[in-house]
Design a protein around this motif. Structure first.
Motif, PDB file in Angstrom:
ATOM      1  N   ASP A 136      43.291  36.725  49.490  1.00  0.00           N
ATOM      2  CA  ASP A 136      41.919  36.876  49.982  1.00  0.00           C
ATOM      3  C   ASP A 136      41.496  38.335  50.012  1.00  0.00           C
ATOM      4  N   LYS A 137      42.392  39.192  50.458  1.00  0.00           N
ATOM      5  CA  LYS A 137      42.081  40.622  50.581  1.00  0.00           C
ATOM      6  C   LYS A 137      41.894  41.272  49.210  1.00  0.00           C
ATOM      7  N   LEU A 138      42.841  41.060  48.305  1.00  0.00           N
ATOM      8  CA  LEU A 138      42.777  41.710  46.995  1.00  0.00           C
ATOM      9  C   LEU A 138      41.632  41.198  46.140  1.00  0.00           C
ATOM     10  N   GLY A 139      41.263  39.944  46.322  1.00  0.00           N
ATOM     11  CA  GLY A 139      40.179  39.372  45.524  1.00  0.00           C
ATOM     12  C   GLY A 139      38.864  40.104  45.690  1.00  0.00           C
ATOM     13  N   SER A 140      38.721  40.842  46.787  1.00  0.00           N
ATOM     14  CA  SER A 140      37.477  41.573  47.018  1.00  0.00           C
ATOM     15  C   SER A 140      37.636  43.089  46.833  1.00  0.00           C
ATOM     16  N   LEU A 173      46.591  35.859  42.363  1.00  0.00           N
ATOM     17  CA  LEU A 173      45.249  35.906  41.791  1.00  0.00           C
ATOM     18  C   LEU A 173      45.312  35.478  40.331  1.00  0.00           C
ATOM     19  N   VAL A 174      46.388  35.891  39.660  1.00  0.00           N
ATOM     20  CA  VAL A 174      46.597  35.552  38.255  1.00  0.00           C
ATOM     21  C   VAL A 174      48.047  35.127  38.058  1.00  0.00           C
ATOM     22  N   VAL A 191      46.384  34.485  33.052  1.00  0.00           N
ATOM     23  CA  VAL A 191      45.410  33.431  33.315  1.00  0.00           C
ATOM     24  C   VAL A 191      45.091  33.421  34.816  1.00  0.00           C
ATOM     25  N   PRO A 192      43.908  32.903  35.175  1.00  0.00           N
ATOM     26  CA  PRO A 192      43.612  32.799  36.609  1.00  0.00           C
ATOM     27  C   PRO A 192      44.604  31.852  37.287  1.00  0.00           C
ATOM     28  N   ALA A 193      44.985  32.144  38.495  1.00  0.00           N
ATOM     29  CA  ALA A 193      45.955  31.300  39.214  1.00  0.00           C
ATOM     30  C   ALA A 193      45.264  30.073  39.775  1.00  0.00           C
TER      31      ALA A 193
END
Length: 148
Positions: free
Chosen positions: A84-88, A136-137, A146-148
């Motif tokens: 959640d944190k890294l995605g932003s 994330l991947v 690829v996206p996870a």
């Protein structure tokens, strides 16, 4: 702020050391145990701060509540929070968008994308390591991201 290109293991090592020292420690005592010189330690601390895991105050490093959870709970829980944190955070948000829009990209292409954001080759690999660790991947067939 640009995410510091440090290893996942360096940040986790920093958290464990501070935890073992009671949750707060002088940065000078931590330096030798993190397997980094003083210059690198500052980057490790910057990464941990960017993730909300550590607070640096006047030469002391202190675990946040999130940092304590990262050390005391199972790794899977930390990975979910980290996702959640890294995605932003950049460059992860841009990398995820790039890969999601393409569906999948070759590993080398993902590295070049991160390098286009100002990271060198070694640093780009560390960024992908973080993205994989945070789920994330994924690396598919060893050649594709690829996206996870």
């Amino acid at each position: 702020m640009r995410f510091p290109p440090v290893g996942v293991d360096q940040v986790l090592g920093l958290l464990k050391i501070i935890h073992n020292l009671g949750g707060r420690a002088d940065a000078m005592y931590v330096n030798d145990a993190v397997d980094a010189d003083m210059g690198d330690l500052s980057h490790v601390v910057d990464a941990a701060e960017a993730l909300g895991l550590v607070k640096a105050q006047g030469g002391d490093l202190e675990l946040t509540a999130e940092g304590r959870l990262a050390v005391e709970r199972p790794v899977r829980e930390f990975q979910k929070r980290l996702r959640d944190k890294l995605g932003s955070l950049e460059p992860f948000a841009s990398l995820l968008k790039f890969i999601t829009e393409a569906g999948r990209v070759e590993f080398e292409e993902a590295l070049k994308f991160i390098q286009s954001l100002g990271y060198d080759a070694d640093s780009a690999k560390k960024i992908i390591d973080w993205a994989v660790f945070a789920q994330l991947v994924e690396i598919d067939d060893g050649d594709w991201v690829v996206p996870a």
